[in-house]
Design a protein around this motif. Structure first.
Motif, PDB file in Angstrom:
ATOM      1  N   THR A 181     -27.530  -2.850   4.093  1.00  0.00           N
ATOM      2  CA  THR A 181     -27.671  -3.553   5.687  1.00  0.00           C
ATOM      3  C   THR A 181     -27.523  -2.264   6.367  1.00  0.00           C
ATOM      4  O   THR A 181     -27.594  -1.278   6.067  1.00  0.00           O
ATOM      5  N   HIS A 182     -27.762  -2.556   7.696  1.00  0.00           N
ATOM      6  CA  HIS A 182     -27.861  -1.407   8.626  1.00  0.00           C
ATOM      7  C   HIS A 182     -26.896  -2.152   9.802  1.00  0.00           C
ATOM      8  O   HIS A 182     -26.708  -3.361   9.904  1.00  0.00           O
ATOM      9  N   SER A 183     -26.817  -1.443  10.876  1.00  0.00           N
ATOM     10  CA  SER A 183     -25.943  -1.898  11.974  1.00  0.00           C
ATOM     11  C   SER A 183     -26.943  -2.781  12.994  1.00  0.00           C
ATOM     12  O   SER A 183     -27.950  -2.580  13.146  1.00  0.00           O
ATOM     13  N   TRP A 184     -26.323  -3.717  13.616  1.00  0.00           N
ATOM     14  CA  TRP A 184     -26.957  -4.383  14.780  1.00  0.00           C
ATOM     15  C   TRP A 184     -26.851  -3.772  15.915  1.00  0.00           C
ATOM     16  O   TRP A 184     -26.348  -2.492  16.007  1.00  0.00           O
ATOM     17  N   THR A 185     -27.133  -4.325  17.055  1.00  0.00           N
ATOM     18  CA  THR A 185     -27.139  -3.567  18.532  1.00  0.00           C
ATOM     19  C   THR A 185     -25.749  -3.513  18.861  1.00  0.00           C
ATOM     20  O   THR A 185     -25.213  -2.602  19.797  1.00  0.00           O
ATOM     21  N   SER A 186     -24.780  -4.231  18.400  1.00  0.00           N
ATOM     22  CA  SER A 186     -23.432  -4.221  18.443  1.00  0.00           C
ATOM     23  C   SER A 186     -22.694  -4.182  17.213  1.00  0.00           C
ATOM     24  O   SER A 186     -22.834  -4.973  16.319  1.00  0.00           O
ATOM     25  N   PHE A 187     -21.604  -3.592  17.104  1.00  0.00           N
ATOM     26  CA  PHE A 187     -20.900  -3.504  15.719  1.00  0.00           C
ATOM     27  C   PHE A 187     -19.866  -4.574  15.565  1.00  0.00           C
ATOM     28  O   PHE A 187     -19.599  -4.944  14.544  1.00  0.00           O
ATOM     29  N   GLY A 188     -19.499  -5.510  16.790  1.00  0.00           N
ATOM     30  CA  GLY A 188     -18.549  -6.294  16.708  1.00  0.00           C
ATOM     31  C   GLY A 188     -17.776  -6.621  17.908  1.00  0.00           C
ATOM     32  O   GLY A 188     -18.130  -6.177  19.062  1.00  0.00           O
ATOM     33  N   MET A 189     -16.751  -7.505  17.716  1.00  0.00           N
ATOM     34  CA  MET A 189     -16.000  -7.953  18.939  1.00  0.00           C
ATOM     35  C   MET A 189     -14.708  -8.138  18.126  1.00  0.00           C
ATOM     36  O   MET A 189     -14.271  -8.300  16.860  1.00  0.00           O
ATOM     37  N   GLY A 190     -13.480  -7.889  18.987  1.00  0.00           N
ATOM     38  CA  GLY A 190     -12.115  -7.991  18.638  1.00  0.00           C
ATOM     39  C   GLY A 190     -11.743  -6.791  17.686  1.00  0.00           C
ATOM     40  O   GLY A 190     -12.383  -6.003  17.316  1.00  0.00           O
ATOM     41  N   GLY A 191     -10.321  -6.901  17.296  1.00  0.00           N
ATOM     42  CA  GLY A 191     -10.036  -5.773  16.461  1.00  0.00           C
ATOM     43  C   GLY A 191      -9.150  -4.770  17.169  1.00  0.00           C
ATOM     44  O   GLY A 191      -8.900  -3.660  16.439  1.00  0.00           O
ATOM     45  N   GLY A 192      -9.168  -4.600  18.299  1.00  0.00           N
ATOM     46  CA  GLY A 192      -8.633  -3.630  19.313  1.00  0.00           C
ATOM     47  C   GLY A 192      -7.022  -3.556  18.694  1.00  0.00           C
ATOM     48  O   GLY A 192      -6.471  -4.586  18.414  1.00  0.00           O
ATOM     49  N   ARG A 193      -6.494  -2.389  19.246  1.00  0.00           N
ATOM     50  CA  ARG A 193      -4.896  -2.272  18.991  1.00  0.00           C
ATOM     51  C   ARG A 193      -4.198  -3.271  19.643  1.00  0.00           C
ATOM     52  O   ARG A 193      -3.292  -3.869  18.994  1.00  0.00           O
ATOM     53  N   ASN A 194      -4.467  -4.062  20.702  1.00  0.00           N
ATOM     54  CA  ASN A 194      -3.580  -4.813  21.425  1.00  0.00           C
ATOM     55  C   ASN A 194      -4.211  -6.256  21.389  1.00  0.00           C
ATOM     56  O   ASN A 194      -3.812  -7.299  22.230  1.00  0.00           O
ATOM     57  N   GLU A 195      -5.319  -6.670  20.492  1.00  0.00           N
ATOM     58  CA  GLU A 195      -5.952  -7.864  20.515  1.00  0.00           C
ATOM     59  C   GLU A 195      -5.518  -8.604  19.269  1.00  0.00           C
ATOM     60  O   GLU A 195      -5.253  -7.890  18.056  1.00  0.00           O
ATOM     61  N   ALA A 196      -5.098  -9.680  19.517  1.00  0.00           N
ATOM     62  CA  ALA A 196      -4.567 -10.610  18.586  1.00  0.00           C
ATOM     63  C   ALA A 196      -5.763 -11.468  18.023  1.00  0.00           C
ATOM     64  O   ALA A 196      -6.945 -11.480  18.700  1.00  0.00           O
ATOM     65  N   GLY A 197      -5.638 -11.990  16.943  1.00  0.00           N
ATOM     66  CA  GLY A 197      -6.504 -12.983  16.548  1.00  0.00           C
ATOM     67  C   GLY A 197      -7.667 -12.346  15.483  1.00  0.00           C
ATOM     68  O   GLY A 197      -7.601 -10.829  15.270  1.00  0.00           O
ATOM     69  N   PRO A 198      -8.674 -12.880  15.098  1.00  0.00           N
ATOM     70  CA  PRO A 198      -9.686 -12.228  14.110  1.00  0.00           C
ATOM     71  C   PRO A 198     -10.680 -11.506  14.996  1.00  0.00           C
ATOM     72  O   PRO A 198     -10.675 -11.542  16.039  1.00  0.00           O
ATOM     73  N   SER A 199     -11.014 -10.639  14.120  1.00  0.00           N
ATOM     74  CA  SER A 199     -12.151  -9.756  14.659  1.00  0.00           C
ATOM     75  C   SER A 199     -13.435 -10.166  13.746  1.00  0.00           C
ATOM     76  O   SER A 199     -13.597 -10.533  12.747  1.00  0.00           O
ATOM     77  N   ILE A 200     -14.561  -9.652  14.435  1.00  0.00           N
ATOM     78  CA  ILE A 200     -15.907  -9.956  13.781  1.00  0.00           C
ATOM     79  C   ILE A 200     -16.614  -8.606  13.943  1.00  0.00           C
ATOM     80  O   ILE A 200     -16.676  -7.812  14.845  1.00  0.00           O
ATOM     81  N   ARG A 201     -17.261  -8.356  13.072  1.00  0.00           N
ATOM     82  CA  ARG A 201     -18.159  -7.178  12.603  1.00  0.00           C
ATOM     83  C   ARG A 201     -19.528  -7.860  12.110  1.00  0.00           C
ATOM     84  O   ARG A 201     -19.825  -8.582  11.275  1.00  0.00           O
ATOM     85  N   PHE A 202     -20.493  -7.109  12.691  1.00  0.00           N
ATOM     86  CA  PHE A 202     -21.935  -7.400  12.427  1.00  0.00           C
ATOM     87  C   PHE A 202     -22.533  -6.447  11.681  1.00  0.00           C
ATOM     88  O   PHE A 202     -22.401  -5.198  11.547  1.00  0.00           O
ATOM     89  N   THR A 203     -23.698  -6.815  10.692  1.00  0.00           N
ATOM     90  CA  THR A 203     -24.436  -6.040   9.944  1.00  0.00           C
ATOM     91  C   THR A 203     -25.771  -6.881   9.764  1.00  0.00           C
ATOM     92  O   THR A 203     -25.869  -8.086  10.112  1.00  0.00           O
ATOM     93  N   VAL A 204     -26.858  -6.309   9.519  1.00  0.00           N
ATOM     94  CA  VAL A 204     -28.169  -6.876   9.509  1.00  0.00           C
ATOM     95  C   VAL A 204     -29.089  -6.203   8.221  1.00  0.00           C
ATOM     96  O   VAL A 204     -28.968  -5.308   7.650  1.00  0.00           O
ATOM     97  N   LYS A 205     -29.796  -7.454   7.468  1.00  0.00           N
ATOM     98  CA  LYS A 205     -30.621  -7.140   6.485  1.00  0.00           C
ATOM     99  C   LYS A 205     -31.693  -8.150   6.825  1.00  0.00           C
ATOM    100  O   LYS A 205     -31.716  -9.350   7.008  1.00  0.00           O
ATOM    101  N   ALA A 206     -32.968  -7.470   7.027  1.00  0.00           N
ATOM    102  CA  ALA A 206     -34.489  -8.047   7.208  1.00  0.00           C
ATOM    103  C   ALA A 206     -34.020  -8.926   8.522  1.00  0.00           C
ATOM    104  O   ALA A 206     -33.714  -8.545   9.542  1.00  0.00           O
ATOM    105  N   ASP A 207     -34.255 -10.128   8.204  1.00  0.00           N
ATOM    106  CA  ASP A 207     -34.421 -11.081   9.656  1.00  0.00           C
ATOM    107  C   ASP A 207     -32.962 -11.729   9.608  1.00  0.00           C
ATOM    108  O   ASP A 207     -32.644 -12.643  10.763  1.00  0.00           O
ATOM    109  N   ASN A 208     -31.924 -11.314   9.106  1.00  0.00           N
ATOM    110  CA  ASN A 208     -30.459 -11.991   8.880  1.00  0.00           C
ATOM    111  C   ASN A 208     -29.570 -11.196   9.642  1.00  0.00           C
ATOM    112  O   ASN A 208     -29.484  -9.935   9.292  1.00  0.00           O
TER     113      ASN A 208
END
Length: 548
Positions: free
Chosen positions: A436-463
């Motif tokens: 895979t490779h990176s998308w235009t943004s690596f993700g959302m959430g996961g900061g030091r003071n952020e609660a809840g799940p975080s999301i990270r993005f990857t790309v392969k072909a058109d997916n």
């Protein structure tokens, strides 16, 4: 602002800003947060390198065997030739996950850290004396017969590493302590002639490759020349008795008694020849160097190593690479301009990129609280390592996870359990990691003071893959970076890797709304495969550097 959506001029401007930020950060003792690209250079001071001068290094180069210096091939020992002929191996861009290991004599005392040799002649003098005896009676060399590796089973190790989901393996062929873990004709201080009586590197290389994995070696040996720095009273004691560090029989092992220019020249030639031997005997897919090679005055010798390695690989018909830290192979002293080497960062979040870094890079991260095996070391959970793997890959990097074998040749069960759990997760979710490779943004959430799940993005072909970390079954998600106002295209399908049915979703200006199914086993992360959006191209580059 996405790196993929700015002009070349804007990219250069962003780089200048990041370098300024890095310089300001470096001047602030408390600031340890890296800039987005972690684009700094070498540290001030020697940073474990031999404290010498370029003329000594050049004298060492002049003393190298002509047969090594003149090996045929397209690579010459200069920056322009390396830059022209090198390219990042295809296998590395696809691998995304490798295993590193600190494996050596320091696992015998198994105390404090893998720097035991340094500490036993310094801060841990009394601890060593109370457990093994005074240094003149029991020195670091006396651990060699105790390093038996009697339970070492290379086939079992290789099977475990394959099951972990790793695609390449890089054991330490030599650490700072100058002990060679292979069958060496260059130095008698090696695992075949002493200690285990086995070619540990050779045996592991054969087994790992039989599993279809790539095999590299790390060499930290350049740091040995001034690794040990005893206090004056201990020096006087050992000198008077010609013991241990000052025993002539072990002088070339410790490199303490003589640190003259001539001794340094001899040491540098020996270091070069050990690397040549590793290259020729084991044809490593990666040759990894630690911090000690960073200094610019070592460039004449480092260039010789690089030219030899790549010319030999050209003869073998293999894609290989050096991997080094900071700006070791960057004459400009910026790691965004590294030549013929994959940049390696030590520890996620301390020195690694905080955002997407195009090109090729990796980060080495310990599975436990120390790099080498130590009694009482704490082992990270599978969930913790999976989260670090996902975060690294989303930023276009590769995770090199370090494990810590014991002196008897076993990998502790707790480490095995973590590795197997990672592999189990990758069996289902590897589609979103490998190749895979990176998308235009690596993700959302996961900061030091952020609660809840975080999301990270990857790309392969058109997916597009949205890897959801820390969510529970049944969790409702709103993936705001997928707002119809910012993405190109429209989501046509979303499904969870490992399950056939499609997820119900709403795609609008707020983002992509969906729900993790209720009837799932709790996992460290779930992967949503998303189709219908227009994906950005891969950011791989021939050089491995960001394409400015």
């Amino acid at each position: 602002m996405s790196l993929h959506h700015v002009s070349r001029r804007q990219r250069r401007f962003l780089l200048v800003l990041s370098l300024v930020a890095a310089a300001v950060s470096a001047s602030t003792v408390s600031a340890r947060v890296p800039d987005q690209y972690a684009s700094g250079g070498n540290s001030h001071g020697y940073d474990m390198a031999p404290e010498t001068r370029q003329e000594v290094v050049e004298a060492a180069v002049a003393a190298l065997p002509a047969s090594n210096v003149r090996v045929s091939g397209p690579f010459q020992a200069n920056w322009d030739s390396l830059k022209k002929n090198y390219q990042v191996p295809t296998w590395f861009n696809e691998a995304k996950f490798g295993i590193f290991m600190h494996w050596g004599l320091y696992s015998v005392p198994a105390h404090h850290t893998e720097w035991y040799e340094k500490h036993m002649y310094g801060a841990d003098r009394q601890w060593h004396a109370s457990h093994f005896g005074d240094q003149e009676k029991f020195g670091y060399k006396d651990f060699i017969p105790m390093f038996k590796q009697e339970k070492f089973d290379p086939d079992a190790w290789a099977s475990l590493l394959k099951k972990s989901g790793a695609k390449f393996v890089v054991p330490s062929a030599q650490h700072h302590d100058n002990f060679a873990m292979w069958d060496s004709a260059v130095t008698r201080f090696n695992a075949k002639q002493m200690g285990p009586g086995r070619d540990l590197i050779g045996e592991l290389a054969k087994s790992v490759r039989a599993q279809g994995l790539k095999f590299g070696v790390s060499n930290h040996g350049i740091e040995n020349f001034q690794f040990i720095n005893p206090p004056a009273d201990l020096i006087a004691r050992l000198k008077a008795k010609k013991a241990d560090l000052y025993d002539p029989e072990w002088a070339d092992f410790y490199n303490v008694a003589d640190r003259s220019d001539e001794a340094c020249k001899k040491f540098l030639v020996d270091w070069y020849l050990r690397n040549v031997e590793l290259i020729d005997k084991y044809q490593p897919d990666m040759l990894w160097f630690d911090n000690g090679v960073d200094q610019r005055y070592l460039d004449p010798l480092k260039l010789q190593i690089a030219a030899y390695y790549y010319n030999r690989a050209s003869q073998w018909g293999k894609q290989v690479s050096l991997s080094t830290k900071k700006a070791a192979y960057s004459p400009s002293n910026q790691n965004t301009e590294t030549v013929a080497s994959i940049i390696d960062f030590e520890k996620i979040g301390e020195r690694s990129p905080s955002g997407i870094r195009p090109g090729a890079w990796q980060v080495d991260e310990p599975i436990g609280s120390t790099w080498g095996y130590a009694e009482g070391m704490k082992i990270a959970s599978p969930a913790s390592i999976i989260a670090k793997l996902v975060d690294t890959v989303s930023k276009n990097g590769t995770l090199l996870l370090n494990i810590s074998p014991k002196a008897d040749g076993t990998i502790p069960q707790e480490q095995q359990d973590t590795l197997l759990a990672i592999g189990e997760w990758l069996e289902v979710n590897g589609e979103a990691i490998y190749g895979t490779h990176s998308w235009t943004s690596f993700g959302m959430g996961g900061g030091r003071n952020e609660a809840g799940p975080s999301i990270r993005f990857t790309v392969k072909a058109d997916n597009l893959y949205a890897i959801v970390i820390g969510a529970k079954p049944g969790a409702e998600l709103l993936i705001t970076p997928l707002s119809t106002a910012t993405v190109s295209g429209r989501v046509s399908q979303a499904n969870l890797l490992g399950r056939a049915e499609n997820l119900t979703f709403v795609h609008d200006k707020a983002g992509l709304k969906l729900q993790i199914p209720q009837n799932l086993k709790a996992l460290p992360a779930y992967t949503v495969k998303i189709t219908g959006l227009k994906m950005n191209p891969a950011s791989a580059t021939r050089s491995g550097n960001p394409d400015w």
